[in-house]
Design an enzyme around this catalytic site. Structure first.
Site, short mmCIF file in Angstrom:
data_model
loop_
_atom_site.label_atom_id
_atom_site.label_comp_id
_atom_site.label_asym_id
_atom_site.label_seq_id
_atom_site.Cartn_x
_atom_site.Cartn_y
_atom_site.Cartn_z
N HIS A 26 34.99 52.83 26.01
CA HIS A 26 34.84 51.75 27.25
C HIS A 26 34.26 52.40 28.46
CE1 HIS A 26 36.45 49.15 30.12
NE2 HIS A 26 36.54 48.17 29.23
N ASN A 62 42.03 43.32 25.95
CA ASN A 62 42.15 44.43 26.21
C ASN A 62 43.08 44.37 27.48
OD1 ASN A 62 42.02 47.14 27.11
ND2 ASN A 62 39.78 47.17 27.57
N TRP A 63 44.44 44.76 27.26
CA TRP A 63 45.21 44.93 28.19
C TRP A 63 45.18 46.14 29.19
CZ3 TRP A 63 50.48 43.11 25.48
CH2 TRP A 63 50.30 41.92 24.95
N LYS A 64 44.43 47.03 28.94
CA LYS A 64 44.30 48.12 29.82
C LYS A 64 45.64 48.79 30.25
CE LYS A 64 39.77 46.43 31.21
NZ LYS A 64 39.03 46.19 32.05
N SER A 93 34.70 40.29 32.98
CA SER A 93 34.92 38.65 33.73
C SER A 93 34.86 37.49 32.64
CB SER A 93 34.05 38.77 34.92
OG SER A 93 34.32 39.78 35.80
N GLY A 104 39.35 41.55 29.51
CA GLY A 104 40.34 42.27 30.30
C GLY A 104 41.40 41.52 31.14
N GLY A 105 40.97 41.14 32.29
CA GLY A 105 41.90 40.22 33.26
C GLY A 105 42.51 39.12 32.73
N GLU A 114 35.27 52.60 31.29
CA GLU A 114 36.29 53.12 32.21
C GLU A 114 36.51 54.39 31.65
OE1 GLU A 114 39.13 50.00 32.01
OE2 GLU A 114 37.86 48.68 33.20
N GLU A 171 28.83 45.33 27.49
CA GLU A 171 29.90 45.04 28.73
C GLU A 171 29.09 45.79 29.83
OE1 GLU A 171 34.34 44.52 27.70
OE2 GLU A 171 33.90 46.66 28.03
N GLY A 178 35.82 43.38 35.50
CA GLY A 178 37.12 43.54 36.54
C GLY A 178 36.33 42.90 37.87
P1 PGA Z 1 37.41 42.04 32.42
O1 PGA Z 1 37.47 43.49 31.54
O2 PGA Z 1 37.51 40.82 31.71
O3 PGA Z 1 38.76 42.43 33.35
O4 PGA Z 1 36.02 41.96 33.36
C1 PGA Z 1 36.57 43.57 30.41
C2 PGA Z 1 36.55 44.86 29.78
O5 PGA Z 1 36.81 45.74 30.43
O6 PGA Z 1 36.67 44.86 28.56
#
Ligand code: PGA
Length: 252
Positions: free
Chosen positions: A95, A9-11, A212, A233-234, A97, A166, A172
């Site tokens: 998600h 997930n490149w956000k 993470s 994500g990251g 966020e 999650e 993150g």
């Molecule tokens: P992260 O993000 O790997 O940067 O913790 C995961 C996500 O939000 O799907």
């Protein structure tokens, strides 16, 4: 069906040129294509170009959001038809966020989830608790509530979807859930899905972990019995790290 699915997930990262550079770098590296399904979810501005770049490869395309309406006066939104026309197969819904910063309620998440299914997209439904909820041991109640909101409406027997556990405090932050906690929640989600939706639907559902995930912890998480993949994500923003996740079996 492949053994595991790893979804990047490149956000809200990468301009179009940067997104193309990243996908080209990923494509050039080797990974276990038989056992692992790789999926990338670029920002909307690069769904087209990344989609073009991965044509003919084993990497599949996802989007980070969709609108539950078909079309019309919904400024800033994107429809399932628009996504499908670009070759999108998966879409992230719920998600944390989006739930937190854009006030997406359980009801909105449920509408998006069912719209995706109706349109033949594979929704990746995110669920998970806050740190406070974990501290007071209410993580299972929270996840059950999020699942129930979506499972309330009827789901076709042929539906295929993914549930990503999650924990919000792990996203993150560099702080990953222990493999025992991740495994226990994924097992809980599996049992709830089976109990509410029955065997026919449940067998087409993949349950994955996110929060993470990185090259140093991916192996122990992926080796857990009820964890069938990762939402990342990251670490998905760096080609070598993403490939290291896809090649987790080789890590020490
Ligand atoms: P992260 O993000 O790997 O940067 O913790 C995961 C996500 O939000 O799907």
């Amino acid at each position: 069906m492949k053994e595991k699915i790893i979804i990047g997930n490149w956000k809200m990262n990468k301009t179009n040129d940067e997104a193309i550079a990243l996908i080209e770098e990923i494509k050039a590296l080797e990974y276990d294509k038989k056992g692992i399904q790789a999926v990338v979810c670029p920002p909307l501005t690069s769904v087209f170009s990344v989609g073009e770049s991965i044509k003919g490869t084993d990497i599949e395309l996802g989007a980070q959001n969709l609108c539950f309406q078909d079309q019309g006066a919904f400024t800033g939104e994107v429809s399932s038809d628009m996504l499908k026309a670009l070759g999108v197969k998966y879409v992230i819904v719920g998600h944390s966020e989006r739930r937190e910063y854009y006030r997406e309620s359980d009801e909105i998440v449920s509408k998006k989830f069912h719209k995706a299914l109706e349109e033949g997209l594979i929704p990746i439904l995110c669920v998970g608790e806050t740190l406070r909820e974990r501290e007071i041991n209410e993580q299972k109640e929270k996840v059950e509530k999020q699942l129930s909101a979506v499972f309330e409406l009827e789901i076709d027997k042929k539906s295929e979807f993914i549930i990503a556990y999650e924990p919000i405090w792990a996203i993150g932050t560099g702080r990953t859930a222990s493999k025992e906690d991740a495994q226990s929640m994924c097992e809980f989600i599996r049992n709830k899905t089976l109990e509410i939706l029955g065997e026919d639907i449940s067998k087409n559902v993949k349950i994955i972990y996110g929060g993470s995930v990185k090259p140093s912890n991916v192996k122990e998480l992926m080796e857990c019995k009820n964890i069938e993949g990762a939402l990342v994500g990251g670490a998905s923003l760096n080609a070598k790290d993403f490939i290291a996740l896809l090649n987790y079996k080789e890590s020490l």
